[in-house]
Design an enzyme around this catalytic site. Structure first.
Site, short mmCIF file in Angstrom:
data_model
loop_
_atom_site.label_atom_id
_atom_site.label_comp_id
_atom_site.label_asym_id
_atom_site.label_seq_id
_atom_site.Cartn_x
_atom_site.Cartn_y
_atom_site.Cartn_z
N HIS A 93 1.03 -1.31 0.26
CA HIS A 93 -0.64 0.05 0.31
C HIS A 93 1.11 1.54 -0.16
O HIS A 93 1.69 1.67 0.66
CB HIS A 93 -1.24 -0.20 1.33
CG HIS A 93 -1.95 1.73 1.29
ND1 HIS A 93 -2.15 1.77 0.18
CD2 HIS A 93 -1.48 2.19 2.67
CE1 HIS A 93 -2.81 3.31 1.24
NE2 HIS A 93 -2.31 3.23 2.23
N HIS A 95 1.53 5.79 -1.25
CA HIS A 95 0.79 7.25 -1.60
C HIS A 95 1.91 7.36 -2.93
O HIS A 95 1.75 8.81 -2.44
CB HIS A 95 0.58 7.97 0.12
CG HIS A 95 0.08 7.38 1.24
ND1 HIS A 95 0.43 7.90 2.25
CD2 HIS A 95 -0.50 6.06 1.47
CE1 HIS A 95 0.07 7.11 3.40
NE2 HIS A 95 -0.94 6.38 2.66
N TYR A 120 0.32 -3.90 -19.91
CA TYR A 120 0.56 -4.50 -19.09
C TYR A 120 -0.33 -4.44 -18.09
O TYR A 120 -0.01 -4.90 -16.81
CB TYR A 120 1.90 -4.05 -19.14
CG TYR A 120 3.22 -4.22 -19.67
CD1 TYR A 120 3.81 -5.69 -19.77
CD2 TYR A 120 3.23 -3.79 -20.74
CE1 TYR A 120 4.44 -6.42 -21.17
CE2 TYR A 120 4.21 -4.23 -22.27
CZ TYR A 120 4.85 -5.39 -22.12
OH TYR A 120 4.63 -5.82 -23.02
#
Length: 213
Positions: A93, A95, A120
């Protein structure tokens, strides 16, 4: 070397690589990996470029802290994915800039926040549902993604960033990098006529590579 030791070192390597390339500014982002007796997760307020293998938190499936430093406050996101996808071996995860920028746009298809620009992206990420905004650490965010992860290996959290799972940590890392590059392409191509992959081309990727779109 035990599986746990190997995965701890692999998390450090992947975290450092992502941080050095500007994909995890400050102490943002978190990485996890599944074990036979629980799972590993990067610590809270940790810079992914400065991880220590022994500091990485170990949790059981009831959320009990077993070893390492306190886990990221977003542990519930990772737990929701593992609970919904038995084939998930690792989760990343971030940002990262371009994906986070896309997550702030008000014109996104909630069923597929990024279009099929490249083969892709279709192969490594697939459809990318947009999850409505919740404040960081809000447990309801875990509930919001739990109904999506069974069909999707990646989601985009509104005004936040991407969450990607993979069978291995390497696969999850490659997939989130592909997502970030596609987000960059998406922003570069705004206001321009775009040629997307059509259904026949996507079906060929499904048949050849097992793409999930």
């Amino acid at each position: 070397m035990s599986k746990e030791t190997r995965l701890r070192e692999e998390i450090v390597t992947v975290g450092r690589s992502l941080h050095m390339r500007g994909l995890s500014p400050g102490s943002s982002g978190n990485i996890s990996a599944r074990l036979d007796d629980g799972w590993l997760l990067t610590p809270t307020n940790a810079c992914l470029g400065e991880l220590d293998p022994g500091d990485i938190a170990k949790l059981d499936w009831e959320g009990n802290h077993l070893a390492g430093k306190p886990a990221s406050k977003e542990a519930f996101l990772h737990h929701a994915v593992y609970a919904g996808r038995e084939d998930s071996g690792a989760i990343v995860h971030l940002h990262c800039t371009h994906s986070a920028a896309v997550s702030c746009l008000d014109c996104l298809d909630p069923h597929s926040a990024l279009p099929p620009l490249t083969p892709y992206f279709v192969m490594r990420v697939g459809r990318l549902p947009l999850v409505p905004y919740h404040r960081p650490g809000d447990p309801r965010l875990g509930e919001a993604i739990s109904g999506l992860v069974g069909k999707h290996s990646a989601v985009l959290l509104a005004n936040h960033g991407p969450l990607v799972s993979g069978k291995t940590l390497e696969a999850a890392g490659y997939a989130i990098e592909e997502l970030e590059e596609t987000a960059k392409l998406f922003l570069l191509l705004r206001q321009q006529p775009v040629r997307l992959l059509d259904e026949e081309q996507i079906e060929e990727l499904r048949q050849t590579f097992g793409a999930q779109w």
